[in-house]
Design a protein around this motif. Structure first.
Motif, PDB file in Angstrom:
ATOM      1  N   ASN A  12      32.588  51.562 -94.905  1.00 38.86           N
ATOM      2  CA  ASN A  12      34.043  51.519 -94.792  1.00 38.86           C
ATOM      3  C   ASN A  12      34.399  51.092 -93.377  1.00 38.86           C
ATOM      4  OD1 ASN A  12      36.820  51.999 -95.012  1.00 38.86           O
ATOM      5  ND2 ASN A  12      36.604  54.174 -94.563  1.00 38.86           N
TER       6      ASN A  12
ATOM      7  N   THR B 287      31.578  55.416 -92.672  1.00 39.84           N
ATOM      8  CA  THR B 287      32.845  54.925 -92.146  1.00 39.84           C
ATOM      9  C   THR B 287      32.650  54.581 -90.678  1.00 39.84           C
ATOM     10  OG1 THR B 287      34.226  56.175 -93.675  1.00 39.84           O
ATOM     11  CG2 THR B 287      35.240  55.542 -91.584  1.00 39.84           C
TER      12      THR B 287
ATOM     13  N   CYS C  85      37.001  58.839 -95.159  1.00 38.75           N
ATOM     14  CA  CYS C  85      36.437  58.989 -93.828  1.00 38.75           C
ATOM     15  C   CYS C  85      35.194  59.862 -93.899  1.00 38.75           C
ATOM     16  CB  CYS C  85      37.457  59.581 -92.864  1.00 38.75           C
ATOM     17  SG  CYS C  85      38.667  58.350 -92.349  1.00 38.75           S
TER      18      CYS C  85
END
Length: 423
Positions: free
Chosen positions: A72, A41, A21
């Motif tokens: 991500n 992220t 994250c």
């Protein structure tokens, strides 16, 4: 704005690359050669199984342009993401670099200090192209904290075959809604309207239609419990009591979509975010069977709410440069054209409406005039918190656990505790 749509489950493993994250990423930025690097992220809240596929693929295109940036992708259920983000940002661990924020959350997150100001960054490229009403929700305390990704409002979705069998036309008013529903029941045995009962966003069209509102931000006044607010509660209660509508107290999104897609109800109130999922139903294998008209007008007129989603950057991101570029890419005219073409979601850029694949989209063509006339919600930090007490009382009114008068008063009392010094 995919208001209240409950995605199925947190898809934590939908990563395009690494799974760390934003708050825990390695430092990212620009190399000496000017290339972007780092990990971005992104918490997306779009509908799993339909919308998410398009947004995930779109995000993959960013990594092709910037191969040194790892993206991500994580799909977080809409109903969970607001508190999940606040908890992560407050703790300083686990927050994403970029979040898809419902329009009402943006001023709240900004007020809490969780968002990076975007003025003067690449994220706001060609900002004059954004629709003024879409850009309004991105600003707080004279700064810009997000970029508008999609804008929306609500209408009545109806099953043309059921309407033809019943010999009725789409209702333009609440009175017509009751009459049409009665004829549908008599002719087909089916319920006219599925009225979602577990999300107060579905109540706003009725509240605005009676001339009401949640609050008056300019006057710092609570208005949800005034006569218009009580009348709106009575209107929705009467729709259920009369048999014109059926409702629920939990899992409203899935119950509503299933009932409509299977042809068990003739109408539902929904927005452009629901079109792709609706087409997946057996009743709409022939897409021409889906009709969409404005939400029936109340005594004060037609009043659908303005919704939508913004993309915002976490203030604690370690990949700010890459995050700014990612937001610019995802809200660019090219990306918005793709989203409008594939998902029938409304662009926030004026120029996109001139694209042939967008101007020729039937759903976009219907909802654009509705959005232009939609009622803006108050862009105050507490705007997102106004729905919790409202949905509690709205559900209780619809299910007969309280009266419209008591329900409206309870909401007003809760707002006065939330909004200090408001009347």
């Amino acid at each position: 704005m995919r208001r209240g749509i409950a995605a199925t489950a947190l898809v934590a493993s939908l990563a395009l690359t690494a799974t760390a994250c934003g708050g825990d990423d390695a430092e990212g930025g620009k190399s000496a050669s000017g290339k972007l690097s780092g990990t971005v992220t992104w918490w997306d809240t779009s509908t799993v199984g339909s919308e998410d596929k398009v947004f995930k693929k779109l995000a993959e295109g960013f990594t092709k342009l910037h191969p040194d940036v790892k993206v991500n992708y994580v799909n977080v259920p809409f109903g969970e993401v607001q508190n999940k983000f606040k908890n992560a940002a407050q703790s300083g661990s686990g927050a994403p670099d970029v979040i898809r924020s419902e329009v009402a959350w943006t001023p709240e997150f900004a007020d809490l200090g969780y968002l990076a100001p975007l003025d003067g960054t690449p994220a706001l490229k060609d900002d004059k192209d954004f629709l003024p009403q879409a850009a309004a929700s991105t600003k707080y305390a004279d700064k810009t904290y997000a970029v508008p990704q999609v804008i929306d409002s609500m209408g009545i979705f109806y099953n043309k075959k059921i309407f033809q069998e019943a010999g009725v036309q789409p209702p333009a008013s609440i009175a017509e809604l009751k009459t049409v529903s009665e004829k549908i029941k008599d002719k087909t045995g089916k319920t006219g309207l599925y009225l979602r009962g577990d999300d107060a966003y579905w109540f706003l069209s009725f509240l605005y239609g009676e001339g009401g509102n949640l609050v008056d931000a300019e006057k710092k006044q609570i208005t949800v419990d005034n006569p218009a607010g009580v009348k709106a509660m009575k209107v929705v209660k009467d729709l259920v009591d009369s048999g014109a509508a059926k409702t629920d107290a939990t899992d409203g999104w899935n119950n509503m979509q299933t009932a409509f897609k299977d042809g068990k109800v003739a109408m539902m109130i929904n927005g452009p975010w629901a079109v792709t999922d609706t087409y997946a139903g057996k009743e709409f294998a022939d897409r021409s069977n889906l009709g969409i008209v404005p939400v029936p007008a109340g005594s004060d007129g037609q009043g659908a709410p303005q919704g939508g989603h913004n993309l915002a950057v976490y203030a604690g991101s370690k990949s700010l440069d890459a995050s700014y570029a990612f937001v610019e890419y995802m809200t660019s005219a090219e990306s918005q054209t793709t989203v409008a073409k594939d998902l029938s979601l409304l662009p926030t850029r004026s120029s996109v409406y001139d694209k042939p694949t967008v101007s020729g989209n039937e759903t976009v063509a219907f909802f654009k005039p509705v959005v232009d006339k939609a009622v803006e919600r108050p862009w105050i930090p507490e705007a997102g918190s106004l729905f919790a007490p409202l949905v509690t009382e709205y559900t209780k009114v619809l299910t007969g656990q309280t009266t419209p008068e008591k329900g409206a008063k309870a909401v007003g009392d809760a707002y006065r505790k939330l909004l200090k010094d408001w009347k």
